[in-house]
Design a protein around this motif. Structure first.
Motif, mmCIF file in Angstrom:
data_model
loop_
_atom_site.group_PDB
_atom_site.id
_atom_site.type_symbol
_atom_site.label_atom_id
_atom_site.label_comp_id
_atom_site.label_asym_id
_atom_site.label_seq_id
_atom_site.Cartn_x
_atom_site.Cartn_y
_atom_site.Cartn_z
ATOM 1 N N VAL A 213 0.632 7.423 8.901
ATOM 2 C CA VAL A 213 1.104 6.764 7.842
ATOM 3 C C VAL A 213 1.332 7.626 6.666
ATOM 4 O O VAL A 213 2.213 6.995 5.833
ATOM 5 C CB VAL A 213 0.059 5.602 7.338
ATOM 6 N N ASN B 284 3.174 6.634 -2.262
ATOM 7 C CA ASN B 284 3.128 5.509 -3.059
ATOM 8 C C ASN B 284 3.355 4.374 -2.333
ATOM 9 O O ASN B 284 2.482 3.723 -0.444
ATOM 10 C CB ASN B 284 4.914 5.391 -2.842
ATOM 11 N N SER B 285 2.419 3.136 -2.594
ATOM 12 C CA SER B 285 1.740 2.137 -2.848
ATOM 13 C C SER B 285 2.734 0.646 -2.468
ATOM 14 O O SER B 285 3.825 0.636 -3.114
ATOM 15 C CB SER B 285 1.078 1.442 -3.263
ATOM 16 N N ASN B 286 2.796 0.341 -1.108
ATOM 17 C CA ASN B 286 3.841 -0.466 -1.186
ATOM 18 C C ASN B 286 3.498 -1.740 0.000
ATOM 19 O O ASN B 286 2.566 -1.512 0.734
ATOM 20 C CB ASN B 286 5.069 0.129 -0.857
ATOM 21 N N HIS B 287 4.170 -2.416 0.347
ATOM 22 C CA HIS B 287 4.040 -4.496 1.643
ATOM 23 C C HIS B 287 3.302 -3.229 2.830
ATOM 24 O O HIS B 287 2.080 -3.535 3.399
ATOM 25 C CB HIS B 287 5.006 -4.302 2.125
ATOM 26 N N THR C 67 2.767 0.137 3.375
ATOM 27 C CA THR C 67 1.504 1.271 3.306
ATOM 28 C C THR C 67 -0.122 0.167 3.214
ATOM 29 O O THR C 67 -1.377 1.116 2.819
ATOM 30 C CB THR C 67 1.483 2.449 2.662
ATOM 31 N N HIS C 68 -0.059 -0.913 3.006
ATOM 32 C CA HIS C 68 -1.625 -1.307 2.455
ATOM 33 C C HIS C 68 -1.841 -1.833 3.400
ATOM 34 O O HIS C 68 -1.684 -1.897 5.045
ATOM 35 C CB HIS C 68 -0.494 -3.194 2.191
ATOM 36 N N PHE C 69 -2.871 -1.036 3.549
ATOM 37 C CA PHE C 69 -4.083 -1.245 4.541
ATOM 38 C C PHE C 69 -4.244 -2.289 5.447
ATOM 39 O O PHE C 69 -3.953 -2.542 7.185
ATOM 40 C CB PHE C 69 -6.174 -0.821 4.354
ATOM 41 N N ALA C 70 -4.065 -3.592 5.072
ATOM 42 C CA ALA C 70 -4.393 -4.925 5.760
ATOM 43 C C ALA C 70 -2.620 -4.858 6.433
ATOM 44 O O ALA C 70 -3.263 -5.726 7.651
ATOM 45 C CB ALA C 70 -4.508 -6.153 4.764
ATOM 46 N N ASN C 71 -2.269 -4.365 6.561
ATOM 47 C CA ASN C 71 -0.689 -4.845 6.670
ATOM 48 C C ASN C 71 -0.601 -3.265 8.369
ATOM 49 O O ASN C 71 0.120 -3.260 8.798
ATOM 50 C CB ASN C 71 0.520 -4.284 5.852
ATOM 51 N N THR C 72 -1.198 -2.620 7.679
ATOM 52 C CA THR C 72 -1.627 -1.674 8.974
ATOM 53 C C THR C 72 -1.726 -0.879 9.768
ATOM 54 O O THR C 72 -1.997 -0.884 11.378
ATOM 55 C CB THR C 72 -1.232 0.226 8.454
ATOM 56 N N GLN C 73 -3.710 -1.088 9.015
ATOM 57 C CA GLN C 73 -4.347 -1.535 10.592
ATOM 58 C C GLN C 73 -4.472 -2.124 11.107
ATOM 59 O O GLN C 73 -4.036 -3.679 10.814
ATOM 60 C CB GLN C 73 -5.484 -1.249 9.481
#
Lengths: 344, 344, 344, 344
Positions: free
Chosen positions: A179, A185-188, A190-196
């Motif tokens: 990642v 930059n933070s976005n949808h 890179t949000h942890f809950a969308n990637t892990q």
């Protein structure tokens, strides 16, 4: 050496700082940030808690006079403007963005959707794929540091393409990245809950690294046709694996191919070619400048599978840039880069 | 219905238990384990803390008389021996292992390195790819539940292969799976420190799911040649993505292809075909029976990229087995399976 | 039942949708979103790809007439304004925010830094800790659904506090939560690269759930003094563990304590108390409504350690809200909630 | 310097190798392994692919004559036997196991369930908590390197305990560790699917590091009573956070406490004390020798919360051992250890 890092607050910049901080030939490190000048770096990055480095404003005239190496760790579209202001001075400019990599301004605009650098700057820029362009890099004043995906793909494809053993019309690259490649930059996405616990494909056939790969493949074989290139997001922070599918013009055994690769890279200490049947994983190169390569020849299909892994922030960005710095400064290319990969 | 699960302590078995526990047509669930009979299931799986289920010893005669459906969630090599003892009774046998999937005993032995099931059992076995073999499944007494990778690959390739639109000599499948696919045994590869923040390739050109995929592709097009198939380990627990590269015989637009796929699956509620430019990620189907599909047609190369995602323990194993159970029992195939994917 | 979910696009809202979609007594689900009304839910959440639900604008008059249950899955500060407009109609209002939980408007403002709900609304609101407030919930028209941390902490502390066995001046709660507790907004902390392979403490002594816990502890023992409460961010998506340190007024053995807890919760199917020496992990309750409890009595120190785990989006939010809905509607509290935890 | 590492194939050993490989004062590194002697290290660890190091059999006489420093990175129970054979030679013995840390053989046996080292060896052993025992370490010939949890706990508690400001009868330590602390052995708990997306508590009140912490606290204040100490497993590979709850004998402001800590550690470059309101996360010290500390004084409860983070394989094991090596060899303690933490 006196060093400048422009864009010091991005992932590429902070990784350059980490490497140069312990580089034995570096005397001073100067950090520049247009958006956050005046702040201490540890106010932005808490892991740098004891480093008393202040982010400075750009002063290109002073920089040209004083700095031996200037790294541009800035987003696409910035280097094309800054490079002319920084070039022509005492030092070497090493750009980590995609701005100076493509010879063709038209291709740049088509893939990056931005105005290209001037033709003059592009002509002076040397593509910094250290293992394949060493001589030109040694005398360069402007270096276009390769992209993360192209580094893995080109080191993996180099030997068979350079020897014209591969069918240049049928190259398929299935690439996977951690990642951190997406930046800070933070976005949808890179949000942890969308990637892990998730695996994602993105920019199918549309990644801006495609023309960069094709350009270098074309240098090796002018009959290169458009490649198929897919990029995936792995739920990890660092690491790239490129799995590449190639058809050979002639039948070669796996042992012959391993031998070809080991010979091609025998004077290149950062490329480690595995023996037959052995494949690297991304962890094998974590936080190091290595590119590890594994090969499989499938007798059922006649296709060759090439696997190349790198740490995208290191060999795919900062440590390759330092390797290029070493080459331009006439010191051993391994200086300050012989990190043992961090494991576990 | 009265149900039996043999091999209840593996990941496939415990997932079947989870699904059947809330299935409205299931009356009793009987768990069998040769190695741990006599134990309560919650002594093995602490998440089942309030379930008072005792693991039983196998009694094939009683099972044949009493059970409507017997699931075999056992490793390769076990089902080939157990199926003859369980078949011919009241119920249907659904095998989640690879033992009954290949028509050719020689192929089985070549890829699985084990003795094959008897030809008689193989002849009776119906391949349980629910969306493509519905009629045969409805009247089957022995079902070979598809492997996890083949499920994703075949649902993804089905429409273009069935319509003979794809070049059957040039199919490349780059597949990625979560760690649960490796089962519950602890070893170097499943150790957290070797898997988290790591991406690995394994069994290159040697995965035992290759002949299973080729067999079904051959059913659609007898000119199918050996495929290239790579498998990778993603640092996540559940989920498979198959990225597939195909050359079309004729030029088709992306819109025509999306339309072809949406038409092919319009009566199949568990296959969701995305619109042009939209791709699924594995999280989209987490803990559900869905297979989501995305398509990309690259005008530069003329190649089609097909992306299919499933939850490997669900559509790739347990929930597809329950879907097949529903089909054999004459109830709606969605019964007990309309889970909304768990997000986030 | 006809249901409304306000704030359907947050994590709490989408989890409520998942649960109610398969709830056997639910007839219609109506989704409301002020910011995204008119959009289909699957345009926002790709895992809901086949659900044809349109986000509606609020129409409080119609909602009061038609809906049996209205869930408020909105941020703090919204429910205090909406509840008066929705109360007094046909249905029950269940608020998942913190707005209606504290009896004291002053405390609310001190911890939430927002204007409180009206005293009238606060007086009508019943604290929805299902296991400890069942009777009041059954006849309530407005329910303040507990916070995620308070749910774990209070179920864990309930038996010893209710029996006045614990020193109410020395309660220390060290709590840990997955990242989904931070909601779906993207920021520095929820960025994957800042959370994976990281463990963080936050809001030390300042979390807004502190007064909610103290209020209920005070209901059990009016001598309760301020608690020490720390919250940590675990690199996982779902799950809370509260590790609690308590001093007992009298010497009790571990066996007596386990017995006390098992007796206290014997009629509460969603609380599972482990035997002596056995401790739950968060995975044991993943995607379920369970709260699992483990106990340790240290003879060296005389201190009791209580461990409670929940899924923060389920028992800590959505599924406890559905449990409360069931109680208000006169149906069995387990209806639609007997999920087996998803494992692995 | 000529160095030996016994137990080179464990996590501690391989991390020592990584550090010593780039240590400017190290001339040779000799790796020893009883179970795998004769193998190349890269056959065991693929990330060390280009290192031509052969694992040797132990020859204690030769080692005593030739080696300047011998590290024991062996499991508990081994060092107690090996140390007498290695001591008394040219070099210093630094033991990373728990065998030599406790002064009392009875305590060792009670907590480790093994036979203790001889009293003679225990008497010679110096506890290697670098920041608090520097002088004794400088002249030591046998060093007991501290455990990972004790390192974090003791650096965190040191200033208030040493100044006798804390109530020594009421110390509670809630500790959290990454999975690498469990070592490289594969088992149910280290299986990826049981650890990722999971948070676990283990060895409640029973961890063998408890007496080690109490012994050093007792050195600071002989009125120290048994502590409460809980250990948790975080789904990450590296990192420890100890959250500690302390009652002060006298009222001190947060600013006074921060000042006390910053003064206590002002000559210790590896301890970084944060300002008021600022807390470290484990990522801040990843792959470095730092211990970062944050403090919170709660006016509501009068309790002090101390947060200390380290990398368990570095400051909690290998890099602290190298720091101790530096001290014994009369070179600056920071030599070879000034790594910038790896981020992201």
């Amino acid at each position: 050496m006196d060093i400048g890092i422009i864009g010091a607050t991005g992932y590429g910049g902070v990784e350059l700082f980490r490497l140069l901080y312990n580089h034995p030939e570096v005397k001073t490190i100067n950090l520049y940030s247009s958006s956050q000048s005046g702040e201490f770096i540890q106010e932005i990055y808490s892991h740098l808690n004891n480093e008393e480095y202040v982010l400075k404003d750009l002063d290109t005239e002073v920089m040209k006079q004083q700095l031996d190496v200037i790294f541009l760790a800035t987003p696409a579209g910035v280097s094309s403007e800054l490079t002319p202001q920084l070039a022509g001075g005492k030092g070497v400019v090493i750009d980590l963005s995609g701005d100076l990599r493509l010879n063709s301004p038209e291709e740049y605009t088509a893939w990056y959707k931005k105005a290209p650098a001037s033709e003059e700057v592009l002509k002076q820029s040397v593509y910094g794929l250290s293992e394949w362009n060493k001589e030109a890099i040694q005398s360069a004043k402007i270096i276009a540091n390769p992209g993360c995906y192209p580094t893995a793909a080109l080191i993996g494809l180099g030997p068979v393409m350079h020897e014209r053993l591969a069918d240049p019309s049928r190259i398929i690259i299935d690439a996977k990245s951690g990642v951190s490649g997406a930046g800070k930059n933070s976005n949808h996405v890179t949000h942890f809950a969308n990637t892990q616990e998730n695996f994602r494909i993105y920019k199918v056939n549309q990644h801006q690294h495609i023309p960069e790969i094709e350009q270098q493949l074309g240098n090796w074989n002018e009959e290169t046709e458009p490649i198929t290139f897919s990029t995936h997001l792995v739920p990890m922070t660092r690491g790239i694996m490129a799995t590449m599918y190639v058809e050979l013009n002639n039948v070669l055994s796996l042992e012959e191919l391993v031998d070809l690769y080991q010979t091609a890279y025998k004077d290149h200490p950062f490329v480690r070619v595995r023996g037959a049947g052995d494949f690297p994983c991304t962890r094998d190169v974590y936080a190091s400048n290595y590119c590890d390569i594994g090969l499989a020849m499938d007798e059922r299909t006649g296709r060759l599978t090439i696997v190349a892994v790198i740490d995208n922030l290191m060999k795919g960005a900062a440590s390759q840039a330092v390797q290029n710095m070493n080459l331009t400064q006439g010191i051993d290319e391994t200086t300050g880069l012989m990190h043992v990969p961090v494991y576990p």
